[in-house]
Design a protein around this motif. Structure first.
Motif, PDB file in Angstrom:
ATOM      1  N   ILE A  87       0.855  -1.196   0.000  1.00 36.22           N
ATOM      2  CA  ILE A  87       0.000   0.000   0.000  1.00 36.22           C
ATOM      3  C   ILE A  87       0.887   1.241   0.000  1.00 36.22           C
ATOM      4  N   THR A  88       0.721   2.068  -1.022  1.00 34.07           N
ATOM      5  CA  THR A  88       1.505   3.310  -1.056  1.00 34.07           C
ATOM      6  C   THR A  88       0.635   4.513  -0.697  1.00 34.07           C
ATOM      7  N   ALA A  89      -0.681   4.321  -0.698  1.00 30.53           N
ATOM      8  CA  ALA A  89      -1.584   5.417  -0.309  1.00 30.53           C
ATOM      9  C   ALA A  89      -1.277   5.817   1.140  1.00 30.53           C
ATOM     10  N   PRO A  90      -1.338   7.126   1.460  1.00 30.04           N
ATOM     11  CA  PRO A  90      -1.070   7.536   2.843  1.00 30.04           C
ATOM     12  C   PRO A  90      -2.125   6.951   3.790  1.00 30.04           C
ATOM     13  N   MET A  91      -1.676   6.445   4.932  1.00 24.30           N
ATOM     14  CA  MET A  91      -2.646   5.860   5.875  1.00 24.30           C
ATOM     15  C   MET A  91      -2.569   6.546   7.243  1.00 24.30           C
ATOM     16  N   THR A  92      -2.041   7.783   7.259  1.00 26.91           N
ATOM     17  CA  THR A  92      -1.983   8.501   8.528  1.00 26.91           C
ATOM     18  C   THR A  92      -3.405   8.747   9.034  1.00 26.91           C
ATOM     19  N   GLY A  93      -3.645   8.319  10.252  1.00 24.83           N
ATOM     20  CA  GLY A  93      -4.978   8.490  10.846  1.00 24.83           C
ATOM     21  C   GLY A  93      -5.975   7.410  10.461  1.00 24.83           C
ATOM     22  N   THR A  94      -5.606   6.552   9.507  1.00 23.37           N
ATOM     23  CA  THR A  94      -6.526   5.472   9.108  1.00 23.37           C
ATOM     24  C   THR A  94      -6.706   4.486  10.265  1.00 23.37           C
ATOM     25  N   ARG A  95      -7.936   4.079  10.467  1.00 24.63           N
ATOM     26  CA  ARG A  95      -8.206   3.059  11.493  1.00 24.63           C
ATOM     27  C   ARG A  95      -8.085   1.700  10.811  1.00 24.63           C
ATOM     28  N   ILE A  96      -7.013   1.003  11.121  1.00 27.78           N
ATOM     29  CA  ILE A  96      -6.782  -0.302  10.479  1.00 27.78           C
ATOM     30  C   ILE A  96      -7.226  -1.383  11.464  1.00 27.78           C
ATOM     31  N   VAL A  97      -8.300  -2.071  11.116  1.00 32.55           N
ATOM     32  CA  VAL A  97      -8.883  -3.067  12.025  1.00 32.55           C
ATOM     33  C   VAL A  97      -8.435  -4.455  11.566  1.00 32.55           C
ATOM     34  N   LEU A  98      -7.572  -5.067  12.360  1.00 36.34           N
ATOM     35  CA  LEU A  98      -7.014  -6.371  11.993  1.00 36.34           C
ATOM     36  C   LEU A  98      -7.992  -7.471  12.382  1.00 36.34           C
ATOM     37  N   GLU A 106       8.105 -14.934  10.832  1.00 40.12           N
ATOM     38  CA  GLU A 106       9.449 -14.382  10.598  1.00 40.12           C
ATOM     39  C   GLU A 106       9.848 -13.358  11.646  1.00 40.12           C
ATOM     40  N   THR A 107       8.891 -12.539  12.072  1.00 37.71           N
ATOM     41  CA  THR A 107       9.219 -11.441  12.993  1.00 37.71           C
ATOM     42  C   THR A 107       8.827 -11.732  14.440  1.00 37.71           C
ATOM     43  N   GLY A 108       7.935 -12.698  14.642  1.00 34.21           N
ATOM     44  CA  GLY A 108       7.422 -12.963  15.994  1.00 34.21           C
ATOM     45  C   GLY A 108       6.428 -11.904  16.458  1.00 34.21           C
ATOM     46  N   MET A 109       6.030 -11.025  15.539  1.00 36.75           N
ATOM     47  CA  MET A 109       5.107  -9.934  15.921  1.00 36.75           C
ATOM     48  C   MET A 109       3.652 -10.349  15.735  1.00 36.75           C
ATOM     49  N   GLY A 110       2.802  -9.802  16.580  1.00 37.20           N
ATOM     50  CA  GLY A 110       1.365  -9.950  16.392  1.00 37.20           C
ATOM     51  C   GLY A 110       0.900  -8.999  15.301  1.00 37.20           C
ATOM     52  N   VAL A 111      -0.402  -9.061  14.978  1.00 37.23           N
ATOM     53  CA  VAL A 111      -0.893  -8.297  13.828  1.00 37.23           C
ATOM     54  C   VAL A 111      -0.957  -6.796  14.099  1.00 37.23           C
ATOM     55  N   ALA A 112      -1.221  -6.404  15.326  1.00 36.63           N
ATOM     56  CA  ALA A 112      -1.265  -4.959  15.619  1.00 36.63           C
ATOM     57  C   ALA A 112       0.152  -4.379  15.610  1.00 36.63           C
ATOM     58  N   ASP A 173      -7.100  -3.367  25.465  1.00 34.21           N
ATOM     59  CA  ASP A 173      -6.005  -4.345  25.561  1.00 34.21           C
ATOM     60  C   ASP A 173      -5.826  -5.065  24.213  1.00 34.21           C
ATOM     61  N   THR A 174      -5.112  -4.416  23.322  1.00 29.96           N
ATOM     62  CA  THR A 174      -4.921  -5.011  21.984  1.00 29.96           C
ATOM     63  C   THR A 174      -4.040  -6.266  22.062  1.00 29.96           C
ATOM     64  N   ILE A 175      -3.100  -6.268  22.993  1.00 31.31           N
ATOM     65  CA  ILE A 175      -2.184  -7.421  23.077  1.00 31.31           C
ATOM     66  C   ILE A 175      -2.954  -8.668  23.507  1.00 31.31           C
ATOM     67  N   GLY A 176      -3.767  -8.530  24.542  1.00 28.21           N
ATOM     68  CA  GLY A 176      -4.562  -9.672  25.004  1.00 28.21           C
ATOM     69  C   GLY A 176      -5.507 -10.161  23.918  1.00 28.21           C
ATOM     70  N   ALA A 177      -6.144  -9.212  23.225  1.00 30.25           N
ATOM     71  CA  ALA A 177      -7.122  -9.593  22.198  1.00 30.25           C
ATOM     72  C   ALA A 177      -6.443 -10.317  21.046  1.00 30.25           C
ATOM     73  N   GLU A 178      -5.325  -9.771  20.580  1.00 31.87           N
ATOM     74  CA  GLU A 178      -4.726 -10.414  19.400  1.00 31.87           C
ATOM     75  C   GLU A 178      -4.062 -11.746  19.772  1.00 31.87           C
ATOM     76  N   LEU A 179      -3.500 -11.828  20.965  1.00 29.11           N
ATOM     77  CA  LEU A 179      -2.854 -13.094  21.327  1.00 29.11           C
ATOM     78  C   LEU A 179      -3.886 -14.184  21.615  1.00 29.11           C
ATOM     79  N   GLY A 180      -5.012 -13.819  22.234  1.00 29.42           N
ATOM     80  CA  GLY A 180      -6.077 -14.814  22.452  1.00 29.42           C
ATOM     81  C   GLY A 180      -6.491 -15.443  21.132  1.00 29.42           C
TER      82      GLY A 180
END
Ligand SMILES: NC(=O)C1=CN([C@@H]2O[C@H](COP(=O)(O)OP(=O)(O)OC[C@H]3O[C@@H](n4cnc5c(N)ncnc54)[C@H](OP(=O)(O)O)[C@@H]3O)[C@@H](O)[C@H]2O)C=CC1
Ligand SMILES: O=C(CO)COP(=O)(O)O
Length: 319
Positions: A87-98, A106-112, A173-180
Motif C-alpha cells: 500500500i503506497t496510499a497515505p494511511m496517517t490516521g486510518t483506522r486499520i482493524v485487523l 518471521e518477525t514474531g510480531m502480532g498483527v497490531a 487491551d490489543t495485546i490480550g485480544a490479538e494473542l487470544g
C-alpha cells in the motif's frame, strides 16, 4: 465508507453484514477474476449460497481500498506484511482493524504490532472472537471483541462496526485480544488431534484448560490483562474452535490424529503460529508445552501418539 482487504470467507462475511446494516463497503480481492465474479454475479466461491448485497463493491485496486477512513484487514496473517507493504496510499490516521488471527513467523510480531511497524501513522485495532464466517454471513447472532489502545477511537469503531446481529465488546487491551485469537488456533489443532487419535473428550477438556493456561501465560508476559483472555477473544474463541468441525484448525488436527491427509489449500493459521510461538517460548523462557508439541506434530517431527505421551510424562506440578 469502510473497506475490507481480503475477499476470503471472513472478509466477505464481514462485508456482507456491514453492507446489510447500510454501510457502503469496498472489498479488495487480489484477483481481477474474483472482483468480476463478485460485482457481476453477487456470489463468491468463498461463501457458497450467500448473495452479496449491492452495497459491496469489489476492487483489485489496493490503494483505492486502503484510502477509506476505516480499513478492515482479513488476509491470512503470514501475508499481512506483504499486503501492508504494497500500500503506497497515505494511511496517517486510518483506522486499520485487523481481523486476522496469528503471529508472524518471521518477525514474531502480532498483527497490531506488525501494522504499527509498517504504518506508523495509522491507528491499529483488533476485531476478534468466536465467529465462523458462515454464521456471520447468515446474520446469526455473534459477539466479538473490538480492541483499540485509543479508547475514543475504540468507542467510535464499536459504534461503526456493530450491527443488529454482530455485538461488539470493547477493550483497550490489543495485546490480550490479538494473542487470544492467535494462540487458540494452536490449541484447536491439539484438540482436533486428540479427538482424531481417539483420546476422548476428557483429554480434550484437559488440553483446552491447560492450553488456556499457556495462552494466558504468554499473553501476560507481553503485558496483556488476563481478564481479556477470559473474554470473547480468548476463552470464547477457544471454546468454539476446539469443539467444532467447522474450524479449519480443529479439522487439521483431526486429520493428523486420524493419519488422514491434511488440506494444504486451507487457511490454517495455527500451523505457522505454533512455529512462531515455539520460537518465542524458547527465546523468552515461557513454558508453552502444548504449543511446542503442536509444532513438532505439524512439522512431522513426532506422531500424535508420541505427543500425547510426552505431555502426560511431564513432571507433576501444582495447577
Ligand atoms: N473463516 C472464518 O470463519 C474466520 C477467519 N478469521 C481469520 O481471517 C483471516 C482470513 O481467513 P479466511 O477469510 O477464512 O481465509 P480464506 O482462506 O477464506 O481466504 C483467504 C483470503 O486471503 C487472500 N490471500 C491469500 N494469500 C494472499 C496474499 N499473499 N496476499 C493477499 N491476499 C492473499 C485470498 O485470496 P485468493 O482468493 O486470491 O487466494 C483470500 O481472499 C485468517 O487470519 C483467519 O484466522 C477470523 C475469524 C473467522
Ligand atoms: O477463528 C475462527 C472462529 O472464531 C475460525 O476458525 P478456523 O480458522 O479454525 O476455521
Amino acid at each position: 465508507m469502510i473497506s475490507v482487504l481480503g475477499a476470503g470467507a471472513f472478509g466477505t462475511a464481514l462485508a456482507v453484514v456491514l453492507a446489510q446494516s447500510g454501510k457502503d463497503v469496498t472489498l479488495w480481492a487480489r484477483s481481477p477474476e474474483a472482483v468480476e465474479a463478485i460485482n457481476v454475479t453477487r456470489q463468491t466461491s468463498r461463501l457458497p449460497g450467500v448473495t452479496l448485497p449491492a452495497k459491496i463493491t469489489a476492487t483489485s485496486d489496493l490503494n483505492h481500498a486502503a484510502s477509506a477512513p476505516v480499513v478492515l484487514v482479513a488476509t491470512p496473517t503470514q501475508t499481512l506484511r506483504a499486503v501492508l507493504s504494497q500500500i503506497t496510499a497515505p494511511m496517517t490516521g486510518t483506522r486499520i482493524v485487523l481481523c486476522c488471527k496469528g503471529i508472524d513467523v518471521e518477525t514474531g510480531m502480532g498483527v497490531a504490532e506488525t501494522t504499527a511497524h509498517l504504518k506508523p501513522g495509522a491507528i491499529p485495532a483488533i476485531l476478534t472472537g468466536p465467529s465462523f464466517a458462515t454464521d456471520i454471513a447468515q446474520g446469526l447472532p455473534t459477539a466479538l471483541t473490538l480492541a483499540c489502545a485509543d479508547p475514543e477511537v475504540g468507542k467510535a469503531l464499536q459504534l461503526d462496526l456493530a450491527t443488529p446481529s454482530l455485538r461488539l465488546y470493547r477493550t483497550t487491551d490489543t495485546i490480550g485480544a490479538e494473542l487470544g485469537g492467535a494462540l487458540k488456533n494452536v490449541i484447536a489443532i491439539a484438540c482436533g488431534a486428540c479427538i482424531g487419535e481417539g483420546m476422548g473428550e476428557s483429554a480434550r477438556a484437559a488440553l483446552m484448560t491447560r492450553g488456556f493456561a499457556e495462552m494466558t501465560r504468554l499473553a501476560m508476559h507481553f503485558g496483556a490483562d488476563p481478564r481479556t483472555l477470559t473474554g470473547m477473544s480468548g476463552l470464547g474463541d477457544l471454546m468454539l474452535t476446539c469443539t467444532s468441525e467447522k474450524s479449519r484448525n480443529y479439522r487439521h488436527g483431526l486429520a493428523l490424529g486420524r493419519q488422514d491427509p491434511v488440506d494444504r489449500t486451507a487457511t490454517v493459521e495455527g500451523v505457522k503460529t505454533a512455529e512462531a510461538v515455539t520460537r518465542l517460548s524458547k527465546r523468552l523462557g515461557v513454558d508453552m508445552p502444548i504449543s511446542e508439541i503442536v509444532f513438532e506434530v505439524t512439522t512431522e517431527n513426532c506422531s500424535v501418539a508420541e505427543a500425547i505421551t510426552a505431555l502426560l510424562n511431564r513432571s507433576l506440578k501444582e495447577e
